[in-house]
Every structure is written in structure tokens, then in C-alpha cells.
Write a protein that holds these residues in place. Sequence first.
Motif, PDB file in Angstrom:
ATOM      1  N   ASP A 187       0.846  -1.191   0.000  1.00 20.57           N
ATOM      2  CA  ASP A 187       0.000   0.000   0.000  1.00 20.57           C
ATOM      3  C   ASP A 187       0.883   1.243   0.000  1.00 20.57           C
ATOM      4  O   ASP A 187       1.559   1.540   0.992  1.00 20.57           O
ATOM      5  CB  ASP A 187      -0.907  -0.017   1.235  1.00 20.57           C
ATOM      6  CG  ASP A 187      -1.980   1.063   1.196  1.00 20.57           C
ATOM      7  OD1 ASP A 187      -1.908   1.935   0.305  1.00 20.57           O
ATOM      8  OD2 ASP A 187      -2.880   1.035   2.058  1.00 20.57           O
ATOM      9  N   GLY A 236      -5.013   5.097   3.470  1.00 18.62           N
ATOM     10  CA  GLY A 236      -4.552   3.745   3.210  1.00 18.62           C
ATOM     11  C   GLY A 236      -5.503   2.990   2.300  1.00 18.62           C
ATOM     12  O   GLY A 236      -6.726   3.142   2.393  1.00 18.62           O
ATOM     13  N   GLN A 237      -4.953   2.184   1.415  1.00 24.11           N
ATOM     14  CA  GLN A 237      -5.766   1.394   0.497  1.00 24.11           C
ATOM     15  C   GLN A 237      -6.394   0.206   1.210  1.00 24.11           C
ATOM     16  O   GLN A 237      -7.459  -0.275   0.811  1.00 24.11           O
ATOM     17  CB  GLN A 237      -4.888   0.924  -0.667  1.00 24.11           C
ATOM     18  CG  GLN A 237      -5.621   0.299  -1.838  1.00 24.11           C
ATOM     19  CD  GLN A 237      -4.647  -0.130  -2.919  1.00 24.11           C
ATOM     20  OE1 GLN A 237      -3.648  -0.785  -2.648  1.00 24.11           O
ATOM     21  NE2 GLN A 237      -4.929   0.255  -4.161  1.00 24.11           N
ATOM     22  N   THR A 238      -5.738  -0.283   2.240  1.00 19.66           N
ATOM     23  CA  THR A 238      -6.232  -1.429   3.012  1.00 19.66           C
ATOM     24  C   THR A 238      -6.439  -1.009   4.467  1.00 19.66           C
ATOM     25  O   THR A 238      -5.909   0.019   4.918  1.00 19.66           O
ATOM     26  CB  THR A 238      -5.241  -2.594   2.950  1.00 19.66           C
ATOM     27  OG1 THR A 238      -3.980  -2.171   3.495  1.00 19.66           O
ATOM     28  CG2 THR A 238      -5.027  -3.034   1.511  1.00 19.66           C
ATOM     29  N   ASP A 285       1.836  -0.832   4.681  1.00 24.50           N
ATOM     30  CA  ASP A 285       2.134   0.539   4.257  1.00 24.50           C
ATOM     31  C   ASP A 285       3.618   0.678   3.906  1.00 24.50           C
ATOM     32  O   ASP A 285       4.503   0.340   4.721  1.00 24.50           O
ATOM     33  CB  ASP A 285       1.798   1.535   5.364  1.00 24.50           C
ATOM     34  CG  ASP A 285       0.296   1.662   5.606  1.00 24.50           C
ATOM     35  OD1 ASP A 285      -0.480   1.069   4.828  1.00 24.50           O
ATOM     36  OD2 ASP A 285      -0.088   2.349   6.569  1.00 24.50           O
TER      37      ASP A 285
END
Length: 410
Positions: A47, A56-58, A64
Motif C-alpha cells: 500500500d 490507506g488502500q487497506t 504501508d
Amino acid sequence: MATAFRIALTGDQEVPPSGSTARGIGTVIFDPVAVAATYSIRYTGLDFGPALGLSGQTATTADDVTSHHVHNAARGMNGSVVFGQISPPHDTDDLLIVPNADGSWTVSGRWETTDPATGSISTFANQLGSALVGSDVSLYFNVHTTAFSGGEIRGQWVTLADDQDNVVQGTADNDFLPGLGGNDQLFGDAGDDRLDGDAGNDRLNGNTGDDELNGGAGNDRLSGGPGNDRLNGGSGNDTSNGGAGDDLLRGGSGDDGLGGNTGNDRLLAGSGNDRLNGGAGDDHLSGERGNDHLNGGLGADMLSGGFGFDTFIFSTALDAGNFDTVRFQVLFDTIQLDNGVFTGLSAGALTDSAFRIGAAAVDNDDRIIYNDTTGALYFDPDGAGGTGQIQFATLLGSPDNVGALDFFVI
């Protein structure tokens, strides 16, 4: 001469191995004249959002990315950072980090002598320019994350191709395989690959996956294989075959041969005197510029000649689902009939007695019937006998003045 390097980042290349399942796959192309290395790497399982100041993508923060850079060391050894993208940010003028629709990220940029790197690219110029295909050089990319502060995945630079005649085999990942001026053979594997032939007479085979093949200059052979592929011949006299799937084939300049094979394909000839064969499926063939030959094959196809003296070929068995729509230009185009299918017709120009304008045959000699109201073209194997006619094409717009001279029997 330019040299290309494959970068495959995995957890097991870390020293010690991290056990991460994240991956990165990409290429670096070193230009010895400019003394610069252009890189592009696609990552999955990481990410990059927080490193760019984004959300954050997740949900987890463990993936990260905290830093991303190039180190100087051989495989199996740890070395110092020489060029950074994230912490340190050395490539501020060229760096692009973008999310992809499938959740992956692409990191791209260019390492130049003007970058404020810890190590100048010129220090490695001799090594990069003279590396043998298949060998490592003493540089590797490394990506650090919150969970793996010492490095989660890394990838050594492995020499992929140079300006000579190379055979380049892809991996199961989504590869970018470049040719660099020779007569190269580029073979994708599983995955959605991009193969660029560049100059030279190249052979490109995408294999499985949704691939993009670019022949570039030269007389190239392109084969998409299974999947929905995009094949671009470029300049030169190229031969392209889409394979299974719904493919897009572009001939470019030169006298090209385009074959859709199976699937619902789109074939665009470009300039030159080209041969287009749709194969099985409901295809769209466009001759564009030049004197082209178009054969839809099996299925309900759309055939358009474009500018030039074009020939529309009918050579497959006739049935209710196998008829084409043709954009036909009287005085310019020709319809070619295979007498193995259109039985009873003599080779050469269609005779006046075998052609009839109307809805149906009126005597036993009538074989090709053109309905100038609907544009429908029929074949009647026995004229006004007991066997019914079957439609094999529709001339778009029902053009006037269609006659026997517009047909040729082979």
C-alpha cells in the motif's frame, strides 16, 4: 547500446528472507548515451497510499510502504542505498506512483546523472552497458514497510536483453518484455504481459493472459495466444494472429496479414495492401487505407474496405449464422467467391447470366441474387430449381449499380 533488466521483487530475496507474499515485477532500460536508467515496476500486496499522503488502500497498516530505493550489492548480500524514490526522495523530477484499477501500484521514473542520488548512475554505467544477458548486476530495488522495517521485498537487476538478437522468456507475472533493436524473440507466459519488439524483425508471443504486443519497426510476427489481446504491428510487413479470445489487431504501415482466429475480434489494417481474416466469431474488419483483402470467415461479420480497391472474400461454408455485412463501394471494390463453396460457378469474372437483381432467381442460370431494396446477397445452387437460396451477405446501404462485374470467382 541499450540494455534492459528484469526486476522481480520477492520476500525470499531479502537477507534474511522475510516470508512476504507481496510481489513486484518490472523492467529497467539503461541508455548509455544519456547515461540514464528508466524504470517501471508494478506491485501487488503493498500500500503506497500513506507514503503519498493519501488514505490507506487497506484497513491494516502493516503493508504501508515506508521507503523504496535502489541498493548497491550482489544477490544474497546487503548493500547501501544509492538511489531513492521514497525516503530518500532522489527522483523528484520523474517519479510517478499511481494506483491501478486492480488494486496494484506502478512506480516509474528515471535515474539520471542530474539526480541528487547518493551514488551517481555514471558510477555503474560500464557495468550496466556491458552486462551479459541472463546475468545479475550489483544493484537491487528494495521496498520497506511498517511490518518489515528492514525490507519486505527486494529484486536484483537481471540482464534481460540488449541490442543483439535476444530470446526473452516471461514469467508467470504480468511482465514487460522489451526488444532493443535486434531480431528478438519475446515470449510471455501466464499473466497480462506487454511485449515491445522495437526495431528488427521480431517474433512476439503473448501466450496466456490479456496481452499487449507491439511489433515496432521491422517485419514482425505477433501471436496473442489465449486471452483478450491487443496486437500492434507498427511499421513493416507484419503477420499478426490474435489466437483465442476477443482481440484487437492493428496492422500499422506496411503490407500486413491479420488473423483474428477464434473470438469476436476487431482487425484494423492501417495503411498498406493488407490481408485480413476474421476466423471464427463475429468480427469487425476494416481495411482503412490501401488495396486490401478482407475475409470475415465464420460468423456474422462487419467488413469495411475503406480507401482503396478492396476485395471481400467469401470462402467458408454457408449457413444461417454465417453472413456478413459489407460496406461496398461500386467501381472500387470486388466480391470474390470460392467455387468450392459457391458450386456451379466457373472461375473468372461472374457471367451476366449467373447474376440476378431481385428477390429471387427467375431461371435456372441465376446463382448470385442481389436484392437492391434490402441489400441482401444470396446464393442459389440451382437457380429457379427446387433448392432454396441462402443469404451470405448484406451490402450496407443497398448501393445502386451492383452488377456481375463486381464479382470474381476463384
